[in-house]
Design a protein around this motif. Structure first.
Motif, PDB file in Angstrom:
ATOM      1  N   ASP A  74       1.037  -1.398  -0.450  1.00  0.00           N
ATOM      2  CA  ASP A  74       0.179  -0.154   0.101  1.00  0.00           C
ATOM      3  C   ASP A  74       0.926   1.353   0.062  1.00  0.00           C
ATOM      4  OD1 ASP A  74      -2.534  -1.555   0.127  1.00  0.00           O
ATOM      5  OD2 ASP A  74      -2.341  -2.057   1.986  1.00  0.00           O
ATOM      6  N   LEU A  75       1.827   1.204   0.909  1.00  0.00           N
ATOM      7  CA  LEU A  75       2.807   2.778   0.235  1.00  0.00           C
ATOM      8  C   LEU A  75       3.853   2.307  -0.644  1.00  0.00           C
ATOM      9  CD1 LEU A  75       5.048   4.050   2.237  1.00  0.00           C
ATOM     10  CD2 LEU A  75       6.373   2.518   2.120  1.00  0.00           C
ATOM     11  N   ALA A  76       3.917   1.255  -1.420  1.00  0.00           N
ATOM     12  CA  ALA A  76       4.440   1.714  -2.869  1.00  0.00           C
ATOM     13  C   ALA A  76       3.361   2.289  -3.561  1.00  0.00           C
ATOM     14  CB  ALA A  76       4.818   0.439  -3.250  1.00  0.00           C
ATOM     15  N   ALA A  77       2.047   1.698  -3.407  1.00  0.00           N
ATOM     16  CA  ALA A  77       1.160   2.374  -4.413  1.00  0.00           C
ATOM     17  C   ALA A  77       1.034   3.633  -3.908  1.00  0.00           C
ATOM     18  CB  ALA A  77      -0.405   1.311  -4.282  1.00  0.00           C
ATOM     19  N   VAL A 127       3.552   6.012  -5.830  1.00  0.00           N
ATOM     20  CA  VAL A 127       3.684   6.056  -7.059  1.00  0.00           C
ATOM     21  C   VAL A 127       2.242   6.571  -7.194  1.00  0.00           C
ATOM     22  CG1 VAL A 127       2.604   4.523  -9.222  1.00  0.00           C
ATOM     23  CG2 VAL A 127       4.773   3.188  -8.066  1.00  0.00           C
ATOM     24  N   LEU A 128       1.367   6.577  -6.710  1.00  0.00           N
ATOM     25  CA  LEU A 128      -0.249   7.278  -6.839  1.00  0.00           C
ATOM     26  C   LEU A 128       0.046   8.707  -6.808  1.00  0.00           C
ATOM     27  CD1 LEU A 128      -3.047   7.849  -8.065  1.00  0.00           C
ATOM     28  CD2 LEU A 128      -3.725   7.282  -5.964  1.00  0.00           C
ATOM     29  N   TYR A 129       0.751   9.516  -5.537  1.00  0.00           N
ATOM     30  CA  TYR A 129       1.192  10.338  -5.073  1.00  0.00           C
ATOM     31  C   TYR A 129       2.087  11.498  -6.863  1.00  0.00           C
ATOM     32  CZ  TYR A 129       4.141  14.351  -3.540  1.00  0.00           C
ATOM     33  OH  TYR A 129       4.569  15.120  -3.179  1.00  0.00           O
ATOM     34  N   HIS A 130       3.113  10.455  -6.832  1.00  0.00           N
ATOM     35  CA  HIS A 130       3.569  11.046  -8.238  1.00  0.00           C
ATOM     36  C   HIS A 130       2.986  11.557  -9.561  1.00  0.00           C
ATOM     37  CE1 HIS A 130       7.839  10.951  -5.847  1.00  0.00           C
ATOM     38  NE2 HIS A 130       7.715   9.840  -5.522  1.00  0.00           N
ATOM     39  N   PHE A 186       9.348   1.333  -4.931  1.00  0.00           N
ATOM     40  CA  PHE A 186       7.707   1.462  -4.701  1.00  0.00           C
ATOM     41  C   PHE A 186       7.153   1.088  -6.746  1.00  0.00           C
ATOM     42  CE2 PHE A 186       8.743   5.529  -2.003  1.00  0.00           C
ATOM     43  CZ  PHE A 186       8.761   5.147  -1.052  1.00  0.00           C
ATOM     44  N   GLU A 187       8.283   1.284  -7.498  1.00  0.00           N
ATOM     45  CA  GLU A 187       7.117   1.039  -8.473  1.00  0.00           C
ATOM     46  C   GLU A 187       7.623  -0.729  -8.607  1.00  0.00           C
ATOM     47  OE1 GLU A 187       8.668   3.026 -12.038  1.00  0.00           O
ATOM     48  OE2 GLU A 187       8.074   4.695 -11.378  1.00  0.00           O
ATOM     49  N   GLU A 188       8.848  -1.426  -8.020  1.00  0.00           N
ATOM     50  CA  GLU A 188       8.356  -2.965  -8.504  1.00  0.00           C
ATOM     51  C   GLU A 188       7.379  -3.371  -7.499  1.00  0.00           C
ATOM     52  OE1 GLU A 188      11.998  -5.711  -6.761  1.00  0.00           O
ATOM     53  OE2 GLU A 188      12.659  -3.996  -7.637  1.00  0.00           O
ATOM     54  N   HIS A 189       6.756  -3.038  -6.270  1.00  0.00           N
ATOM     55  CA  HIS A 189       6.083  -3.328  -5.447  1.00  0.00           C
ATOM     56  C   HIS A 189       4.785  -2.028  -5.290  1.00  0.00           C
ATOM     57  CE1 HIS A 189       9.996  -4.413  -3.511  1.00  0.00           C
ATOM     58  NE2 HIS A 189       9.870  -5.339  -3.210  1.00  0.00           N
ATOM     59  N   ALA A 190       4.695  -2.153  -6.123  1.00  0.00           N
ATOM     60  CA  ALA A 190       3.236  -1.492  -6.343  1.00  0.00           C
ATOM     61  C   ALA A 190       2.017  -2.121  -6.873  1.00  0.00           C
ATOM     62  CB  ALA A 190       3.082   0.089  -6.989  1.00  0.00           C
ATOM     63  N   PRO A 191       0.533  -1.968  -7.036  1.00  0.00           N
ATOM     64  CA  PRO A 191       0.078  -2.999  -7.520  1.00  0.00           C
ATOM     65  C   PRO A 191      -0.534  -2.015  -9.185  1.00  0.00           C
ATOM     66  CG  PRO A 191      -0.836  -2.706  -5.972  1.00  0.00           C
ATOM     67  CD  PRO A 191       0.715  -2.116  -5.245  1.00  0.00           C
ATOM     68  N   ILE A 192      -0.127  -1.259  -9.134  1.00  0.00           N
ATOM     69  CA  ILE A 192      -0.368  -0.263 -10.176  1.00  0.00           C
ATOM     70  C   ILE A 192       0.662   0.353 -10.572  1.00  0.00           C
ATOM     71  CG2 ILE A 192      -2.414   0.803  -8.724  1.00  0.00           C
ATOM     72  CD1 ILE A 192      -0.720   3.386  -8.254  1.00  0.00           C
ATOM     73  N   GLY A 229      -8.932   3.030  -7.910  1.00  0.00           N
ATOM     74  CA  GLY A 229      -9.613   1.919  -7.736  1.00  0.00           C
ATOM     75  C   GLY A 229      -8.934   0.705  -7.458  1.00  0.00           C
ATOM     76  N   VAL A 230      -7.854   0.816  -7.985  1.00  0.00           N
ATOM     77  CA  VAL A 230      -6.983  -0.642  -8.032  1.00  0.00           C
ATOM     78  C   VAL A 230      -6.419  -0.131  -6.148  1.00  0.00           C
ATOM     79  CG1 VAL A 230      -4.740  -1.960  -7.938  1.00  0.00           C
ATOM     80  CG2 VAL A 230      -6.148  -1.356  -9.716  1.00  0.00           C
TER      81      VAL A 230
END
Length: 181
Positions: free
Chosen positions: A36-39, A42-45, A98-104, A126-127
């Motif tokens: 969730d931190l990674a996602a 990624v969304l923050y950026h 973060f990008e490697e571990h994010a589900p998005i 949504g993800v």
């Protein structure tokens, strides 16, 4: 680059803490929190990108709102990382990690029209919403009610932002495009 000769904590490790969470449970929880931190980052950026590049008649309103969304996501990321650390884990750090571990997947570097950008943001939200709901259930099942409550708080804010972004995409607007004139 670090000049430190010894590593204090290995990334991916979990140690026992005064919170008395079983190490096997803590590992699952730290993994969920790091996802969730990674996602969130990624969304923050992505949101910051849209905040910087928004144009048009509704520029100021959308620009300011996306700034608020980004600030909320950054605060959420901090809470998620601090909880992962509190239960004995090592929070993820760094853009590539973060990008490697994010589900998005992050949106590309190109700039899109604001409607497309917000649609991409809603898809990412949504993800994240689905992931948070799964992790709330996990925390409850593992008896970590503090993590569950934290994730519920994050979920409430994420859902609110997703809902507000939907409103920006509605077809009822005071701004007329050339096709409707």
């Amino acid at each position: 680059m670090s000049t430190q000769e010894t590593v204090r904590r290995q990334a991916g490790s979990v140690e026992e803490t005064a919170l008395n969470i079983d190490p096997e449970k803590a590992e699952q929880l730290v993994d969920a929190l790091n996802t969730d931190l990674a996602a969130t980052y990624v969304l923050y950026h992505q949101i910051k990108k849209h905040h910087w590049n928004v144009e048009g008649a509704e520029f100021l309103d959308v620009h300011e709102y996306l700034g608020e969304v980004a600030a909320d996501l950054e605060a959420d990321a901090d809470e998620l990382a601090e909880r992962a650390q509190a239960i004995g884990g090592v929070p993820l750090a760094g853009g590539a990690t973060f990008e490697e571990h994010a589900p998005i997947d992050p949106e590309g570097d190109d700039v899109y029209d604001i409607r497309t950008s917000l649609e991409n943001d809603i898809e990412a939200f949504g993800v994240i919403i689905d992931s948070l709901r799964d992790h709330i259930e996990l925390a409850n099942d593992l008896g970590d009610y503090t993590t569950e409550e934290l994730l519920r708080d994050v979920l409430a804010g994420v859902e609110e932002h997703a809902h507000h972004l939907e409103h920006y995409l509605e077809d009822d607007t005071l701004v007329l495009d050339s096709a409707t004139k």
